[in-house]
Design an enzyme around this catalytic site. Structure first.
Site, PDB file in Angstrom:
ATOM      1  N   LYS A 175      -6.885  45.298  20.004  1.00 10.97           N
ATOM      2  CA  LYS A 175      -7.856  45.865  20.936  1.00 10.97           C
ATOM      3  C   LYS A 175      -7.126  46.455  22.146  1.00 10.97           C
ATOM      4  CE  LYS A 175     -10.294  44.542  24.558  1.00 10.97           C
ATOM      5  NZ  LYS A 175     -10.591  45.856  25.191  1.00 10.97           N
ATOM      6  N   GLU A 384      -2.360  39.635  44.017  1.00  5.70           N
ATOM      7  CA  GLU A 384      -1.932  40.848  43.339  1.00  5.70           C
ATOM      8  C   GLU A 384      -2.871  41.992  43.710  1.00  5.70           C
ATOM      9  OE1 GLU A 384      -0.267  41.923  38.968  1.00  5.70           O
ATOM     10  OE2 GLU A 384      -2.240  40.971  38.998  1.00  5.70           O
TER      11      GLU A 384
END
Length: 483
Positions: A175, A384
């Site tokens: 995927k 992040e």
């Protein structure tokens, strides 16, 4: 009108059971519609898993060199289409053309590398402590591998999962990220044209909640390899671990470059800028923090601001240095962190906005951004960001810098710029990171050595790439033969 692209299941290009599609657009020009991709569901994913399971035995029994010849042919097919793949990658993900070309070449090299490694897979002989006994290991594929990949390296990361999985004799369900599915679709085309048997690799696009979750939980899938955010990765781990699947996770980072008192400032600025602003900061290994000795701090910041001003922003296809963020939501997230940095009291030295001009009107562009006066506990120094934002933090000495560098939840990549041998050796020993660099940027990886992180950056189970990349996709039997 834009084309509609299909899933690849059991050697055939097929539409989803849902009859629905989603759009893929150019992040540098949102009016540029690249195509429509299948909005697949769990039924499509289960069909792919069943196809991989049905092909499992025959592919595992195919001699390694024969599997390798298909991977070699795939590398040649990719090389023949390199310019096309580069343009596709730039158009759907937004990288500068040179960055995209380098990524495509990496995919070519990965398939070539693992094609040759198929000749080495098998096992080893050991000396037994008993007479008249042969002692050996036999290496076998794990079975069906579920591969879930991110959008930021949409051909390199699929390549470094698919190639070792197939080389080791596994079948796979794959995927790609919905933000950049087209270049990996073309990778699958190259495998198909190379003669890959039906069912060995199956490509299904669609939401992670449907496709990814099915791959992580389906009874036919034996191992799951995921690259993406820490939050999603932990969820994948929980799902896959319920029936004891083998799991490999590579996730986020908050990567530091430490600038020692002995550092060459020109080198340090270039290393920090390239690591922070290359690929628009959209790399799990991107430099997010520069931890600088206080005696060099002010001059480092001044030079870094000058270096950031030299970066030309614009569409990658037009030859600019730095492209857009991949989607509007990614851009919004970066802008929210920039505003947060201001609110926390950091000093915005340069950037912080969206560039103005005709070439930016229809894209998701942001300026290279530098904050100074950053406290290590600020959110912009802890979380992040995944955009071209660099927090510059002062340190009183090497021990202080090391403590700051390790003072986050992540541990993926870390660098030090120094001319002090003691510092470099201590850094290697004491930094909490899976990738450690001396006088190099935090980004950029060799394909034949292990890659992976520590702490919240990784499951810390198996590494990717090189021989370690094969370890995840193989399992050993130990054989005692008394003659």
């Amino acid at each position: 009108m834009a084309d509609e692209y299909a899933n690849y299941i059991d050697g055939e290009w097929v539409e989803s059971e849902t009859g629905e599609t989603f759009e893929n657009r150019n992040p540098a020009n949102s009016d540029d519609l690249i195509g429509y991709f299948q909005q697949s569901n769990s039924e499509d994913a289960a069909r792919a898993a069943a196809a991989a399971s049905a092909a499992e035995t025959e592919w595992a029994e195919t001699p390694g060199p024969e599997r390798g010849s298909i991977l070699s042919e795939t590398a040649r097919n990719l090389d023949d289409r390199k310019d096309e793949l580069t343009e596709t990658l730039v158009r759907e993900e937004g990288k500068a053309r040179g960055e995209a070309a380098g990524e495509v070449q990496r995919a070519i090299d990965i398939f070539s590398y693992y094609a040759e490694k198929t000749r080495d897979i098998g096992g080893v002989n050991k000396q037994s402590s008993s007479r008249h006994t042969n002692l050996q290991t036999v290496t076998e594929p794990v079975g069906v591998a579920g591969l879930i990949t991110p959008w930021n390296y949409p051909i390199a990361i699929p390549a470094w999962k698919i190639a070792p999985a197939l080389a080791a004799g596994n079948t796979a369900v794959f995927k790609p990220a919905s933000m950049a599915p087209n270049v990996s679709r073309k990778l699958v085309e190259c495998l198909d044209e190379a003669g890959l048997p039906a069912g060995v690799l199956n490509y299904v696009t669609g939401p992670g909640s449907e496709v990814g979750s099915t791959f992580a939980t389906h009874e036919a899938v034996d191992a799951v390899s995921f690259t993406g955010s820490t939050q999603v990765g932990n969820h994948v781990y929980d799902m896959a671990a319920e029936d004891q699947k083998r799991v490999q996770l590579e996730m986020g980072g908050k990567n530091p470059v430490v600038v020692s008192k002995s550092a060459d400032l020109d080198d340090a600025v270039e290393i920090a800028a390239n690591g922070a602003f290359g690929v628009t900061g959209q790399a799990c290994t991107a430099t997010s923090r520069a931890i600088v000795h206080e005696e060099l701090y002010d001059e480092f910041v001044d030079r870094l601001v000058e270096r950031a001003a030299e970066i030309e922003i614009g569409p990658g296809l037009d030859g600019f240095d730095m492209g857009p963020q991949v989607t509007e939501s990614e851009l919004e997230s970066t802008m929210e962190y920039i505003e947060l940095g201001r609110d926390e009291g950091a000093t915005l030295e340069t950037g912080g906005g969206q560039p103005e001009g005709d070439r930016f009107d229809d894209g998701f562009f942001v300026e290279p951004t530098v904050f100074s006066d950053v406290d290590p506990d600020m959110q912009i120094a802890q979380e992040e960001i995944f955009g071209p934002v660099l927090a510059v933090i002062p340190a009183s000495d090497f021990d202080d810098a090391l403590e700051i560098a390790n003072g986050v939840q992540y541990g993926l990549s870390a660098s030090i710029v120094t001319n002090d041998l003691t510092e470099s050796n201590r850094f290697v020993s004491e930094i909490e990171a899976g990738v450690v660099k001396i006088n190099e940027k935090t980004t950029g990886l060799e394909l034949h050595v292990p890659f992976g992180g520590m702490k919240a950056s990784s499951s810390e189970t198996f590494r990717e790439q090189g021989d370690a990349g094969l370890d995840f996709f193989t399992i050993s039997k130990t054989v005692y033969t008394n003659y």
